[in-house]
Scaffold this motif. Structure first.
Motif, mmCIF file in Angstrom:
data_model
loop_
_atom_site.group_PDB
_atom_site.id
_atom_site.type_symbol
_atom_site.label_atom_id
_atom_site.label_comp_id
_atom_site.label_asym_id
_atom_site.label_seq_id
_atom_site.Cartn_x
_atom_site.Cartn_y
_atom_site.Cartn_z
ATOM 1 N N ALA A 164 0.836 -1.202 0.000
ATOM 2 C CA ALA A 164 0.000 0.000 0.000
ATOM 3 C C ALA A 164 0.874 1.256 0.000
ATOM 4 N N THR A 165 2.038 1.176 0.622
ATOM 5 C CA THR A 165 2.971 2.303 0.627
ATOM 6 C C THR A 165 3.459 2.617 -0.779
ATOM 7 N N ASP A 166 3.775 1.568 -1.552
ATOM 8 C CA ASP A 166 4.195 1.759 -2.943
ATOM 9 C C ASP A 166 3.072 2.394 -3.760
ATOM 10 N N VAL A 167 1.851 1.909 -3.553
ATOM 11 C CA VAL A 167 0.688 2.438 -4.277
ATOM 12 C C VAL A 167 0.507 3.925 -3.960
ATOM 13 N N SER A 168 0.648 4.270 -2.674
ATOM 14 C CA SER A 168 0.505 5.663 -2.264
ATOM 15 C C SER A 168 1.554 6.546 -2.925
ATOM 16 N N ALA A 169 2.803 6.086 -2.968
ATOM 17 C CA ALA A 169 3.892 6.870 -3.565
ATOM 18 C C ALA A 169 3.667 7.092 -5.052
ATOM 19 N N VAL A 170 3.302 6.025 -5.767
ATOM 20 C CA VAL A 170 3.070 6.140 -7.207
ATOM 21 C C VAL A 170 1.838 7.002 -7.484
ATOM 22 N N ALA A 171 0.788 6.837 -6.674
ATOM 23 C CA ALA A 171 -0.430 7.611 -6.859
ATOM 24 C C ALA A 171 -0.164 9.106 -6.687
ATOM 25 N N THR A 172 0.568 9.467 -5.639
ATOM 26 C CA THR A 172 0.871 10.869 -5.381
ATOM 27 C C THR A 172 1.815 11.432 -6.441
ATOM 28 N N GLY A 173 2.877 10.688 -6.735
ATOM 29 C CA GLY A 173 3.845 11.157 -7.725
ATOM 30 C C GLY A 173 3.253 11.279 -9.115
ATOM 31 N N SER A 174 2.434 10.312 -9.506
ATOM 32 C CA SER A 174 1.839 10.358 -10.846
ATOM 33 C C SER A 174 0.820 11.480 -10.971
ATOM 34 N N GLN A 175 0.182 11.853 -9.839
ATOM 35 C CA GLN A 175 -0.757 12.972 -9.870
ATOM 36 C C GLN A 175 -0.010 14.275 -10.169
ATOM 37 N N VAL A 176 1.184 14.408 -9.629
ATOM 38 C CA VAL A 176 2.020 15.576 -9.920
ATOM 39 C C VAL A 176 2.379 15.607 -11.399
ATOM 40 N N MET A 177 2.797 14.453 -11.944
ATOM 41 C CA MET A 177 3.192 14.399 -13.355
ATOM 42 C C MET A 177 1.990 14.595 -14.275
ATOM 43 N N THR A 178 0.816 14.152 -13.842
ATOM 44 C CA THR A 178 -0.398 14.379 -14.625
ATOM 45 C C THR A 178 -0.691 15.870 -14.739
ATOM 46 N N THR A 179 -0.444 16.599 -13.664
ATOM 47 C CA THR A 179 -0.641 18.046 -13.685
ATOM 48 C C THR A 179 0.311 18.700 -14.687
ATOM 49 N N ILE A 180 1.560 18.268 -14.686
ATOM 50 C CA ILE A 180 2.538 18.794 -15.641
ATOM 51 C C ILE A 180 2.084 18.513 -17.072
#
Length: 405
Positions: free
Chosen positions: A47-63
């Motif tokens: 779940a920690t990995d999922v949280s990290a990818v989810a948060t990081g990918s949301q940043v990249m989606t904004t870019i």
């Protein structure tokens, strides 16, 4: 030579569908970049990995959304130039676009590398997932130049009425991303780092393939190295059209980042659940988004040719087609969201948290059928400032206030 599509004559609905379907499939595969990352890490990580990818990918989606907004300026201006029969000016639009986006890519890359830690703190990434979130942002920042280049190339093709070429390149890139995820995450157990590396590699492939296809086919207008400069009038026009869209898309995504920040403070399960829901919402919104881009391309040519009634008919057809799909997805989002969420996580708590959040998207499935197509219409007309203000209002006067209640 790359062909252009004339949207100013003949039927509307059939060509609109023929243009929209490749756009939809290409957008689907782009969303798959992040979704596959989340799916693979959800099945072989924690779940920690999922949280990290989810948060990081949301940043990249904004870019990505900001870059795509600017690229719409190129799409609109090329479409209008072709509608007016100014093929030479279309080549200069491409040249100005290359200069603008080269500068943009450099700025974004420097900012992302310099402030990856601060960005992760602003996102309130859970303590257990903080270092992995920073790592994901660092690695994906190396691929910003490919994100920018790909969106510019897609903007050019959409302006030409060609939605098939971007589909071909992104299909191959998506296959490469899936292969990379499986090898690096499932095979070598590299976790978040493996996911990020596979994503950057896939983005690079999409750009390389696009450039190869352009060189092989050529462009249907005059274009040379001398075209690559800041053409005064055209540069300002691209920014005039693209900047409001980029600002609107960026602020809308920032509103989602704000929501992610709020949820991250609730813990890993909530963070992972909303991350899964956001990925599903990305798929749900693909149809209205694809019709919005298609309507914009159609309207741009017809607006340039001063065929305003035909442009309005295009809007009506786009709304009708999008709404049919919206009704179906509203039903599945509200009543069967747990089945959809279960594809991304084996953790029941994460699945239920995702489903709760997805229920709110049911009404969006209906409303966006109208809103997105209207946005595409006004973008095609060059009325991008109006679109910007309505996007800002929806994000910060409705979405975030309602979420915090």
């Amino acid at each position: 030579m790359t062909k252009t599509s004339n949207f100013t004559e003949g039927k509307i609905l059939s060509p609109l569908f023929k243009f929209a379907i490749p756009v939809l499939l290409a957008m689907f595969l782009q969303v798959m970049y992040g979704a596959v990352d989340l799916l693979i890490v959800g099945q072989f990580g924690t779940a920690t990995d999922v949280s990290a990818v989810a948060t990081g990918s949301q940043v990249m989606t904004t870019i990505t959304s900001i870059v795509n907004g600017f690229a719409m300026g190129v799409t609109i201006l090329i479409g209008q130039m072709l509608g007016q029969g100014k093929s030479k000016e279309a080549g200069n639009v491409v040249g100005s676009g290359i200069c603008i986006f080269s500068v943009l890519a450099a700025i974004i890359t420097v900012v992302m590398f310099s402030f990856a830690v601060q960005i992760s703190k602003l996102m309130h990434a859970p303590a257990e997932a903080f270092n992995d979130t920073v790592l994901y942002v660092y690695i994906c920042s190396a691929g910003v130049v490919f994100i920018v280049a790909y969106n510019v190339i897609c903007g050019i093709f959409r302006g030409l009425g060609d939605s098939k070429t971007p589909l071909i390149t992104v299909s191959i890139a998506c296959a490469a991303n899936i292969t990379g995820d499986v090898i690096l995450v499932a095979g070598f157990h590299m976790g978040v780092a493996g996911v990020a590396i596979a994503t950057v590699f896939a983005q690079a492939i999409s750009v390389i393939l696009s450039v190869i296809m352009i060189k092989k086919r050529g462009l249907p207008f005059e274009f040379s190295k001398s075209s690559i400069r800041f053409h005064k009038g055209l540069t300002s026009q691209i920014l005039k059209y693209g900047a409001p869209i980029a600002l609107q898309d960026g602020l809308v995504n920032l509103s989602f980042l704000a929501i992610t920040t709020i949820v991250n403070s609730l813990g890993v399960i909530a963070s992972a659940g909303v991350g899964v829901a956001e990925k599903l919402a990305g798929f749900i919104m693909l149809v209205p988004s694809s019709f919005a881009q298609s309507v914009a391309a159609f309207v741009a040519q017809n607006y340039g040719a001063k065929k305003y009634l035909r442009a309005k008919k295009t809007l009506a057809y786009g709304i009708g087609a999008s709404l049919c799909f919206g009704v179906v997805m509203a039903y599945f989002s509200f009543f069967h969201g747990n089945l959809l969420s279960g594809m991304f996580s084996n953790d029941i708590a994460v699945v239920n948290a995702s489903w709760d959040y997805m229920k709110a998207y049911a009404i969006d499935c209906l409303l966006t059928s109208f809103l997105f197509c209207l946005t595409g219409f006004f973008n095609g007309c060059g009325k991008t400032t109006f679109v910007m203000f309505q996007g800002i209002f929806g994000a910060f006067c409705i979405r975030i206030p309602l979420f915090t209640l």
